[in-house]
Structure formats: structure tokens, C-alpha cells
Design a protein around this motif. Structure first.
Motif, PDB file in Angstrom:
ATOM      1  N   SER A  40      66.868  -0.828  10.657  1.00 58.00           N
ATOM      2  CA  SER A  40      67.276  -2.226  10.641  1.00 58.00           C
ATOM      3  C   SER A  40      68.774  -2.400  10.431  1.00 58.00           C
ATOM      4  CB  SER A  40      66.508  -2.987   9.556  1.00 58.00           C
ATOM      5  OG  SER A  40      66.748  -2.416   8.282  1.00 58.00           O
ATOM      6  N   VAL A  41      69.408  -1.423   9.797  1.00 54.67           N
ATOM      7  CA  VAL A  41      70.852  -1.498   9.562  1.00 54.67           C
ATOM      8  C   VAL A  41      71.612  -1.525  10.879  1.00 54.67           C
ATOM      9  CG1 VAL A  41      72.818  -0.255   8.580  1.00 54.67           C
ATOM     10  CG2 VAL A  41      70.683  -0.402   7.312  1.00 54.67           C
ATOM     11  N   SER A  43      71.055  -3.026  13.457  1.00 51.01           N
ATOM     12  CA  SER A  43      71.079  -4.346  14.079  1.00 51.01           C
ATOM     13  C   SER A  43      72.006  -5.318  13.351  1.00 51.01           C
ATOM     14  CB  SER A  43      69.662  -4.937  14.119  1.00 51.01           C
ATOM     15  OG  SER A  43      69.196  -5.202  12.805  1.00 51.01           O
ATOM     16  N   ASN A  44      72.604  -4.867  12.250  1.00 50.07           N
ATOM     17  CA  ASN A  44      73.465  -5.729  11.440  1.00 50.07           C
ATOM     18  C   ASN A  44      74.926  -5.437  11.769  1.00 50.07           C
ATOM     19  OD1 ASN A  44      74.837  -7.151   9.437  1.00 50.07           O
ATOM     20  ND2 ASN A  44      73.276  -6.740   7.889  1.00 50.07           N
ATOM     21  N   ARG A  45      75.397  -6.041  12.851  1.00 55.31           N
ATOM     22  CA  ARG A  45      76.759  -5.754  13.318  1.00 55.31           C
ATOM     23  C   ARG A  45      77.804  -6.135  12.272  1.00 55.31           C
ATOM     24  NH1 ARG A  45      78.371  -7.788  19.220  1.00 55.31           N
ATOM     25  NH2 ARG A  45      77.132  -9.537  18.460  1.00 55.31           N
ATOM     26  N   THR A  46      77.603  -7.240  11.576  1.00 53.95           N
ATOM     27  CA  THR A  46      78.574  -7.680  10.568  1.00 53.95           C
ATOM     28  C   THR A  46      78.724  -6.650   9.459  1.00 53.95           C
ATOM     29  OG1 THR A  46      78.037  -9.989  11.021  1.00 53.95           O
ATOM     30  CG2 THR A  46      79.135  -9.520   8.931  1.00 53.95           C
ATOM     31  N   LEU A  47      77.603  -6.125   8.973  1.00 50.20           N
ATOM     32  CA  LEU A  47      77.644  -5.104   7.923  1.00 50.20           C
ATOM     33  C   LEU A  47      78.344  -3.844   8.413  1.00 50.20           C
ATOM     34  CD1 LEU A  47      76.761  -3.927   5.160  1.00 50.20           C
ATOM     35  CD2 LEU A  47      74.623  -3.253   6.265  1.00 50.20           C
TER      36      LEU A  47
END
Length: 198
Positions: A40-41, A43-47
């Protein structure tokens, strides 16, 4: 661990910043330029951009790459099964992590849960480029992400990789009534035994 190696390990691997929830969150900082996480990480472009990630190693069959232009993608098409040939990718993934770091980037290595496939690849990287034993590499990664648990087939391949790199083995496989397990799991179980109801 010798005092020299102990100092080198901590100097080389000590992250520039601490992720306080790395044990429970989807991402853990292994070094200042290497992250380990669950799928899932990715998919977190901001992070990922906030962490300075520039390369994503996707060690799954089941999760597609997002192919965002900000990141370089490396696909390692493996299932989390003991017979999966993860050792075929130890050198190439380690070399990629090292290459990205030399360019002042950072790499995220992920699988589905961030427990077996991705952890094994990070352990192999630490052995190859930080010259630490399998036991030391495992303990370091487990400190940063305590939920890791490579499957037994991956342990066999990591043990062989350590033998190839250093000519020795610091982790042994032990027979148990439930099958073969690495001795580090047996030690962890003994440590937790008072809290278990057997």
C-alpha cells in the motif's frame, strides 16, 4: 560482532531521521536511503516524495507498478513461496539500491505485506554492501520493522548467499516437529515462551 564492525554498522546504517511508527506502519527506514514497506505504501506518492524515494522495487507478482514518472521502477516477479527463486535477484536489487544511493536518491523495496520478500532483499543488500553477516543484517532489519519473517525457503537462499559472500554461515536451520525453521526464530520463540500458552 567485533567492535570495529559494530562501529561501522552503526555509522553506515544509522538513519538520518527516525520513523517512530516504523514497526507498525507500512514503511520502515532501513538506512537513510533505503525503505522497506508493504504494498500500500507504493500507492502513496506524497509519502514517497516526502521520503526522497526515487526508485521503487516491487517484489510481487500480484501488485502492478503505478509507473509514475517521478520514480524508476524495478519489478521482481516473485510469489511468497519457499520455492520462489529470490536469490536470482539478490545481486541485481542490491546493486540497484547502491546505485540509487550514489546518485543521492532513495529506494523503497516492497512486497504485499513487507514481511518476507522485501525483507529478504533488504537483508541481502546489507550483507553485500555493508559487509555484515546474515545474522547482523536480519537483526538490523527486524529492529527497524519487527514484523519481518522471511519464509524458510528464502532463509535457505540467504544462508547460501552468506556462504558465497563470506564463506561462513551465522544462521542455521533447525528441524522441529512443525518443519525446518531458522535458529533465529527458535530463539525468538524461547524468548517469548513465558508469554505463550502452549
Amino acid at each position: 560482532m567485533t567492535s570495529h564492525r559494530h562501529c561501522y554498522l552503526h555509522r553506515a546504517l544509522l538513519p538520518s531521521r527516525w520513523i517512530s511508527d516504523g514497526a507498525l506502519s507500512g514503511i520502515a527506514e532501513i538506512t537513510s536511503f533505503l525503505y522497506l514497506g508493504r504494498g500500500s505504501v507504493a500507492s502513496n506518492r506524497t509519502l514517497l516524495l516526502a521520503k526522497g524515494v526515487t526508485c521503487i522495487v516491487n517484489a510481487t507478482i500480484e501488485i502492478p507498478n503505478f509507473n509514475w514518472p517521478q520514480f524508476e521502477y524495478v519489478k521482481v516477479p516473485l510469489s511468497d513461496m519457499p520455492h520462489a527463486p529470490i536469490s536470482l535477484y539478490f545481486d541485481s536489487v542490491a546493486d540497484k539500491i547502491h546505485s540509487v544511493a550514489r546518485k543521492h536518491g532513495a529506494t523503497l523495496v516492497h512486497c504485499a505485506a513487507g514481511v518476507s520478500r522485501s525483507a529478504s532483499l533488504c537483508i541481502a543488500y546489507l550483507m553485500k554492501y555493508h559487509k555484515v553477516s546474515l545474522l547482523e543484517a536480519y537483526n538490523w532489519v527486524k529492529t527497524r520493522r519487527p514484523v519481518i519473517r522471511p519464509n524458510v525457503g528464502f532463509w535457505k537462499q540467504l544462508i547460501e548467499y552468506e556462504r558465497k559472500l563470506f564463506g561462513k554461515c551465522t544462521v542455521k536451520l533447525l528441524p522441529t516437529p512443525c518443519g525446518v525453521i531458522p535458529d533465529v526464530y527458535a530463539k525468538e520463540r524461547r524468548h517469548l515462551m513465558p508469554y505463550w500458552r502452549i
